[in-house]
Design a protein around this motif. Structure first.
Motif, short mmCIF file in Angstrom:
data_model
loop_
_atom_site.label_atom_id
_atom_site.label_comp_id
_atom_site.label_asym_id
_atom_site.label_seq_id
_atom_site.Cartn_x
_atom_site.Cartn_y
_atom_site.Cartn_z
N LYS A 93 0.85 -1.02 0.07
CA LYS A 93 0.10 -0.05 0.09
C LYS A 93 0.92 1.20 -0.08
N GLN A 94 2.01 1.14 0.51
CA GLN A 94 2.77 2.30 0.70
C GLN A 94 3.40 2.68 -0.67
N THR A 95 3.58 1.63 -1.45
CA THR A 95 4.28 1.71 -2.55
C THR A 95 3.35 2.10 -3.56
N GLN A 96 2.06 1.78 -3.43
CA GLN A 96 0.81 2.17 -4.21
C GLN A 96 0.81 3.75 -3.98
N VAL A 97 0.79 4.24 -2.74
CA VAL A 97 0.45 5.80 -2.37
C VAL A 97 1.58 6.47 -2.90
#
Length: 97
Positions: A93-97
């Motif tokens: 999720k952090q990489t998606q954000v």
């Protein structure tokens, strides 16, 4: 000794009477020793039985604690797996954000 035992010794020579008395004293001593050893054996057997009961109780407790420990290990392992999965999800999720 009793009168019956004394009857058979009537008429024996002095040396034979002395030997009979010595053997009777020795027999009494051996009987006392045997009784004492039997008491010791009984006491030791009782002690062994008590120790065996204690051993079995402790063994049962140990098995119970081992099962609890295994359950705790499994819970910890499951917790580690959940944490790793959540950590991976968070990274995704952090990489998606």
């Amino acid at each position: 000794m009793s009168w019956a035992e004394e009857d058979w010794t009537v008429g024996l020579p002095g040396r034979a009477l002395q030997k009979v008395k010595e053997l009777q004293v020795q027999q009494e001593r051996l009987n006392r020793e045997r009784q004492q050893k039997q008491l010791q054996l009984d006491s030791t057997q009782t002690s062994l039985n008590k120790q065996t009961v204690k051993y079995e109780e402790v063994r049962g407790e140990l098995q119970c604690v081992q099962r609890e420990l295994q359950g705790a290990r499994e819970e910890v392992q499951a917790g580690v797996c959940v944490r790793e999965r959540l950590s991976q999800d968070l990274q995704v999720k952090q990489t998606q954000v």
